[in-house]
Each structure stands twice: as C-alpha cells, then as structure tokens.
Design a protein around this motif. Structure first.
Motif, short mmCIF file in Angstrom:
data_model
loop_
_atom_site.label_atom_id
_atom_site.label_comp_id
_atom_site.label_asym_id
_atom_site.label_seq_id
_atom_site.Cartn_x
_atom_site.Cartn_y
_atom_site.Cartn_z
N GLU A 74 0.86 -1.19 0.00
CA GLU A 74 0.00 0.00 0.00
C GLU A 74 0.89 1.23 0.00
O GLU A 74 1.81 1.34 0.80
CB GLU A 74 -0.91 0.04 1.23
CG GLU A 74 -1.78 1.29 1.27
CD GLU A 74 -2.47 1.53 2.59
OE1 GLU A 74 -3.48 2.25 2.59
OE2 GLU A 74 -2.01 1.01 3.63
N THR A 77 -0.23 5.23 3.57
CA THR A 77 -0.82 4.61 4.77
C THR A 77 -1.92 5.48 5.37
O THR A 77 -2.96 4.97 5.78
CB THR A 77 0.26 4.37 5.84
OG1 THR A 77 1.39 3.75 5.25
CG2 THR A 77 -0.29 3.56 6.99
N GLY A 80 -4.01 4.36 8.44
CA GLY A 80 -3.83 2.92 8.64
C GLY A 80 -5.09 2.11 8.40
O GLY A 80 -5.07 0.88 8.47
N ALA A 83 -5.02 -0.42 5.42
CA ALA A 83 -4.16 -1.55 5.78
C ALA A 83 -4.88 -2.49 6.74
O ALA A 83 -4.74 -3.72 6.63
CB ALA A 83 -2.86 -1.05 6.41
N SER A 87 -5.64 -6.45 6.14
CA SER A 87 -4.92 -7.38 7.01
C SER A 87 -5.53 -8.77 7.12
O SER A 87 -4.82 -9.77 6.96
CB SER A 87 -4.76 -6.75 8.41
OG SER A 87 -4.18 -7.66 9.31
N TYR A 94 2.50 -4.45 3.36
CA TYR A 94 3.59 -3.49 3.53
C TYR A 94 3.05 -2.13 3.11
O TYR A 94 2.54 -1.98 1.99
CB TYR A 94 4.79 -3.87 2.66
CG TYR A 94 5.43 -5.16 3.12
CD1 TYR A 94 6.44 -5.15 4.07
CD2 TYR A 94 5.00 -6.38 2.62
CE1 TYR A 94 7.01 -6.34 4.52
CE2 TYR A 94 5.56 -7.58 3.06
CZ TYR A 94 6.57 -7.54 4.01
OH TYR A 94 7.12 -8.72 4.45
N THR A 95 3.12 -1.15 3.99
CA THR A 95 2.47 0.13 3.72
C THR A 95 3.43 1.29 4.00
O THR A 95 4.13 1.30 5.01
CB THR A 95 1.15 0.26 4.51
OG1 THR A 95 0.55 1.53 4.22
CG2 THR A 95 1.34 0.11 6.00
N GLU A 97 4.12 5.55 4.12
CA GLU A 97 3.51 6.87 4.32
C GLU A 97 4.62 7.92 4.36
O GLU A 97 5.57 7.80 5.13
CB GLU A 97 2.72 6.89 5.63
CG GLU A 97 2.21 8.24 6.07
CD GLU A 97 1.36 8.92 5.02
OE1 GLU A 97 1.69 10.07 4.65
OE2 GLU A 97 0.37 8.32 4.56
N ALA A 103 2.68 8.03 9.78
CA ALA A 103 3.18 6.66 9.75
C ALA A 103 3.32 6.11 11.16
O ALA A 103 2.93 4.96 11.45
CB ALA A 103 4.52 6.60 9.02
N ALA A 106 -0.21 5.57 12.70
CA ALA A 106 -0.85 4.40 12.11
C ALA A 106 -0.25 3.11 12.63
O ALA A 106 -0.96 2.16 12.98
CB ALA A 106 -0.75 4.46 10.58
N VAL A 118 0.94 -6.41 9.33
CA VAL A 118 1.11 -5.13 8.65
C VAL A 118 2.43 -4.49 9.08
O VAL A 118 2.70 -4.35 10.27
CB VAL A 118 -0.05 -4.16 8.96
CG1 VAL A 118 0.16 -2.83 8.25
CG2 VAL A 118 -1.39 -4.77 8.58
N VAL A 120 4.68 -1.01 8.62
CA VAL A 120 4.56 0.40 8.23
C VAL A 120 5.94 1.01 8.07
O VAL A 120 6.82 0.79 8.91
CB VAL A 120 3.76 1.20 9.29
CG1 VAL A 120 3.58 2.65 8.84
CG2 VAL A 120 2.40 0.56 9.57
#
Length: 206
Positions: A74, A77, A80, A83, A87, A94-95, A97, A103, A106, A118, A120
């Motif tokens: 993603e 983010t 969140g 994500a 999940s 994998y996200t 921001e 970030a 989230a 997840v 971040v």
C-alpha cells in the motif's frame, strides 16, 4: 454502514464486506471526528490528509481480488485504515507513508489492534518497497499525475494494482492496472474519484 453504504452500492465480495464490518473505523479517524467515523465520506486525519470514504476503501479492496496467500503493497498509509481492512484478507501488508507522524500514529494503532501482519514504513511511495517485491497486488491511496514505473515493476506477473491518477484539485481516474503472466500491462479506467495528491522522500517505523 456496510449494508446501507457499501453492499447496497454493488460491493459483493463477502470477505471484503466482513473485513469492513470488523475494522473499528473510529480508531483511525482524526481527533474529534469519532462520532462521524461510520458516515460514507472522507474525514480529516491531520497534516492535510484524509481517511477515504468507506465505499471507496471497499471498492479498491475488492478490485485487488485479495487472497489469503497474497503479499500487498500500500502506498499512502494515512490513518492505517486501508491496511487494517486488508490485514485479515491477505498474508502480508507493507504500507508506506511519506508523512512520518502519520506513519508512526498508524503503526501504533495497528499494533494496538493486533494487525500483526502489517509493516509500516515512513518514506517515499514513488520508489515502492523493492526489498519485499514482487507484490501480488499494489494499492495506492493518493493520486500521482501518472502511474509510477517503479510500482509497475514491483508488481508480480498476474498481479493487480489499483491507483487514482490525475491532477491535483480535480477529478482523477481510479485505474486498475493488470500485469499478465508474460509481463504485458493493461490499464482500465474504473471510476472518477478525488484523492489527495501523492507527494515525493525512508525509515522503518514498524
């Protein structure tokens, strides 16, 4: 929210609908907006960013055709929330921001809620996340003016990317990018949308 605002508008994937029911959206909205968390429109989360409306989150998730074994990237983010919806549907999320405070926030909320698949990262989404590529699917929740080539390269053959594309302060196009087994890429316009612009900067925060 799910039956009236999402299923009634054509979202039919039962796994996606179940994920939308399960995620506590009020934990992801900006301060002072919890009472409006389940309304079908975007809400501010600070730093000039927003949490997307539930219908758009569900639509983009369904377009990915998520599977239990998938690894998903993603970009954007934000709170969140997207994500969190992904999940339970996939193996790994994998996200990225670019706004580091978002970030970190989230990552904290996702950790508190137990979304332990997840990861971040604070950084520039234009570059993707090559260390974990290729990805079975990629979802972008901010709008670049064109599809970043690095993201196409990191999409696994047979994979799908959902991304809004277009100019700032105007309607954009939500696009479905599909990469065939032979590497051929197709680009389909899905719907007009309006997203915050994708901006361009990376440290692991979780």
């Amino acid at each position: 929210m799910v039956e009236r605002q999402i299923a009634a508008r054509g979202i039919g994937d039962q796994r996606v609908l179940a994920a939308m029911r399960a995620v506590p959206r009020h934990r992801f909205v900006g301060e002072g907006h919890a009472a409006r968390a389940y309304e079908d429109h975007p809400l501010p989360i600070g730093h000039g960013q927003t949490i997307s409306q539930p219908y758009i989150v569900a639509l983009m998730t369904e377009l990915l055709e998520p599977r239990a074994e998938h690894r998903v990237l993603e970009v954007g983010t934000g709170s969140g929330y997207q994500a969190a919806v992904l999940s339970p549907l996939v193996a790994e999320v994998y996200t990225i921001e670019i706004v580091e405070p978002l970030a970190r926030r989230a990552a904290k909320v996702l950790d508190e809620l137990g979304y332990d698949n997840v990861t971040v990262r604070a950084g520039d989404g234009y570059a993707g996340w090559p260390e974990h590529a290729p990805f079975d699917s990629i979802i972008v929740t901010a709008a670049p003016d064109r599809v970043p080539e690095a993201l196409v390269e990191q999409l696994r053959p047979g994979g799908r990317m959902v991304i809004p594309v277009g100019p700032v302060h105007a309607l954009q196009e939500l696009r479905l990018i599909e990469k065939a087994a032979d590497g051929t890429v197709t680009d389909t316009m899905v719907a007009p949308v309006r997203f915050v612009p994708m901006t361009g900067g990376a440290s692991l925060v979780r």
